[in-house]
Scaffold this motif. Structure first.
Motif, PDB file in Angstrom:
ATOM      1  N   TYR A 160       0.858  -1.185   0.000  1.00 32.47           N
ATOM      2  CA  TYR A 160       0.000   0.000   0.000  1.00 32.47           C
ATOM      3  C   TYR A 160       0.891   1.230   0.000  1.00 32.47           C
ATOM      4  CZ  TYR A 160      -3.290  -3.543   1.567  1.00 32.47           C
ATOM      5  OH  TYR A 160      -4.047  -4.685   1.662  1.00 32.47           O
ATOM      6  N   LEU A 166       3.623   0.734   2.944  1.00 28.45           N
ATOM      7  CA  LEU A 166       3.411  -0.405   3.826  1.00 28.45           C
ATOM      8  C   LEU A 166       3.585  -1.696   3.028  1.00 28.45           C
ATOM      9  CD1 LEU A 166       2.409  -1.856   6.401  1.00 28.45           C
ATOM     10  CD2 LEU A 166       0.072  -1.506   5.594  1.00 28.45           C
ATOM     11  N   ILE A 198      -3.227  -8.961   9.582  1.00 27.10           N
ATOM     12  CA  ILE A 198      -3.209  -8.009   8.470  1.00 27.10           C
ATOM     13  C   ILE A 198      -4.250  -6.918   8.675  1.00 27.10           C
ATOM     14  CG2 ILE A 198      -3.628  -7.754   5.989  1.00 27.10           C
ATOM     15  CD1 ILE A 198      -2.416 -10.533   5.619  1.00 27.10           C
ATOM     16  N   ALA A 199      -5.444  -7.301   9.153  1.00 24.93           N
ATOM     17  CA  ALA A 199      -6.501  -6.315   9.391  1.00 24.93           C
ATOM     18  C   ALA A 199      -6.080  -5.307  10.458  1.00 24.93           C
ATOM     19  CB  ALA A 199      -7.786  -7.026   9.800  1.00 24.93           C
ATOM     20  N   ARG A 202      -3.596  -2.861   8.846  1.00 23.88           N
ATOM     21  CA  ARG A 202      -4.281  -1.916   7.954  1.00 23.88           C
ATOM     22  C   ARG A 202      -4.948  -0.793   8.751  1.00 23.88           C
ATOM     23  NH1 ARG A 202      -6.849  -6.459   5.078  1.00 23.88           N
ATOM     24  NH2 ARG A 202      -5.608  -7.010   3.247  1.00 23.88           N
ATOM     25  N   LYS A 203      -5.447  -1.120   9.935  1.00 24.47           N
ATOM     26  CA  LYS A 203      -6.117  -0.106  10.756  1.00 24.47           C
ATOM     27  C   LYS A 203      -5.163   1.002  11.163  1.00 24.47           C
ATOM     28  CE  LYS A 203      -9.264   0.219  14.706  1.00 24.47           C
ATOM     29  NZ  LYS A 203      -9.924  -0.520  15.814  1.00 24.47           N
ATOM     30  N   PHE A 205      -2.896   2.070   9.184  1.00 21.22           N
ATOM     31  CA  PHE A 205      -2.471   2.698   7.940  1.00 21.22           C
ATOM     32  C   PHE A 205      -3.617   3.402   7.220  1.00 21.22           C
ATOM     33  CE2 PHE A 205      -0.726   2.643   3.561  1.00 21.22           C
ATOM     34  CZ  PHE A 205       0.525   3.164   3.816  1.00 21.22           C
ATOM     35  N   PHE A 206      -4.864   2.967   7.507  1.00 27.49           N
ATOM     36  CA  PHE A 206      -6.032   3.514   6.831  1.00 27.49           C
ATOM     37  C   PHE A 206      -7.015   4.129   7.822  1.00 27.49           C
ATOM     38  CE2 PHE A 206      -4.479   0.350   3.847  1.00 27.49           C
ATOM     39  CZ  PHE A 206      -4.612   0.997   2.617  1.00 27.49           C
ATOM     40  N   GLY A 210     -11.470   4.021   4.870  1.00 25.34           N
ATOM     41  CA  GLY A 210     -10.654   3.340   3.868  1.00 25.34           C
ATOM     42  C   GLY A 210      -9.592   4.202   3.226  1.00 25.34           C
ATOM     43  N   PRO A 212      -6.120   6.304   3.003  1.00 29.41           N
ATOM     44  CA  PRO A 212      -4.823   6.223   3.707  1.00 29.41           C
ATOM     45  C   PRO A 212      -4.648   7.370   4.688  1.00 29.41           C
ATOM     46  CG  PRO A 212      -4.529   5.842   1.355  1.00 29.41           C
ATOM     47  CD  PRO A 212      -5.957   6.317   1.545  1.00 29.41           C
TER      48      PRO A 212
END
Length: 366
Positions: A160, A166, A198-199, A202-203, A205-206, A210, A212
């Motif tokens: 990402y 990331l 992974i989830a 992502r939290k 990073f986003f 949703g 970034p």
């Protein structure tokens, strides 16, 4: 391909030789590992080196007048390599010493046949091919006699991009015997833990919508390295190590190794206290506490160069090795015993890194 991981150990003064060997192995069907080629900015090099050493199928030790006399991490790599060799069979090819000049081979490596670097790499390749064939033959023999379960390795790479990049690298196993409900459940457990990790990343990073996150500071790229490796697979026990390394900015990353241990028929997830009768709990915990303390004390004195008269209470965090189950919750089951995992900060400073203490079954039985 299985049985292809090759760790190259060298002194920094001998890097050009290590790089030549690395480049050669990359042209073969092996997967070489060299710190300067593989460690990413911001990663905890001590954690990664130990992880790669432990996970390797072969360790090539480049010996020179510099490396055999040099103190520091190169000697610790040699020591760790010898420790992991003890888990192998006597006729296994695992450690391959390679002389790059006219140096004396250390006595502790004297039992291993060495090769001359200048004679080329074909003999090294021949030795590894011979050992890999042995591994594969054994695995096929186990499968044909139903002593174990076949699995495949799966690699995923996600990326990402925003102000910060990331990278997520995942290597996990999936068992192929899906008609066995226990095995199928373990596949789901591994996939679920992978997806949850992974989830979570992502939290960070986003945004919740949703988009970034726009960070207001400059930092090296972020990364998550997640891998699952088989430690012991039999008809009744499956032991898997989950290795997770995260770097989300800051001075250094963080890593944790978790043991996933299962009993089959029916499938039960094993905590360490499940392996012992309640009547034996006090004796077992006292054994764990004393045995692990003595092993880690020896390593800490050597690693931190402590005075031999250092007080026991000054070595580790207070209560970190006391006889309580929570101090030994991270473990793996091996053919020889129980391997207790002490992750970063669990017993001592971050610099002490991840430590493993194997308690032999015969010691536990006694």
């Amino acid at each position: 391909m299985m049985f292809d991981k090759v760790f190259i150990s060298y002194a920094k003064e001998d890097y050009k030789f290590a790089e030549q060997l690395y480049d050669f192995l990359e042209t073969t069907n092996y997967n070489p590992w060299l710190d300067k080629k593989k460690i990413l900015p911001g990663q905890d090099w001590n954690f990664i080196l130990r992880k790669e050493l432990r996970d390797s199928d072969f360790i090539i030790l480049l010996l020179s007048k510099t490396s055999v006399q040099k103190r520091g991490y190169i000697q610790r790599e040699f020591k760790l390599a010898l420790e992991y060799y003890e888990e192998k069979l006597d006729d296994d090819i695992f450690l391959i010493p390679v002389k790059i000049d006219d140096c004396e081979v250390p006595l502790k490596l004297g039992k291993f046949q060495w090769v001359e670097y200048l004679n080329g790499f074909e003999s090294i390749l021949k030795a590894m091919n011979l050992q890999r064939k042995k591994h594969i033959d054994i695995e096929q023999s186990k499968l044909s006699s139903n002593d174990t379960f076949e699995f495949e390795e799966i690699n995923e790479k996600l990326n990402y991009e925003a102000e910060i990049k990331l990278d997520i690298q995942v290597n996990f196993i999936q068992f192929l015997n899906k008609k066995n409900s226990d095995i199928n459940d373990i596949n789901h457990i591994i996939k679920g833990r992978k997806a949850e990790s992974i989830a979570f990343v992502r939290k960070l990073f986003f945004e919740i919508d949703g988009k970034p996150i726009k960070h207001k500071f400059t930092t090296p790229d972020w990364n998550l390295d997640l891998s699952y490796n088989s430690n012991l697979i039999s008809k009744s026990i499956i032991s898997i190590s989950e290795n997770q390394y995260k770097y989300f900015g800051g001075a250094h990353g963080s890593g944790i190794i978790t043991g996933l241990n299962f009993r089959l028929n029916p499938l039960l997830k094993l905590d360490i206290e499940d392996l012992f009768d309640n009547d034996d709990e006090k004796k077992v915990l006292n054994l764990f506490s004393h045995f692990c303390f003595e092993v880690l004390k020896k390593e800490a004195v050597e690693f931190f160069n402590y005075d031999e008269n250092v007080k026991d209470e000054d070595l580790f965090w207070e209560g970190s090795l006391s006889p309580k189950w929570e101090n030994f919750q991270h473990f793996l089951i091996t053919k020889k015993g129980l391997e207790i995992i002490f992750n970063d900060y669990s017993v001592s400073a971050y610099a002490f890194g991840v430590r493993f203490v194997e308690i032999p079954f015969d010691k536990i039985i006694q």
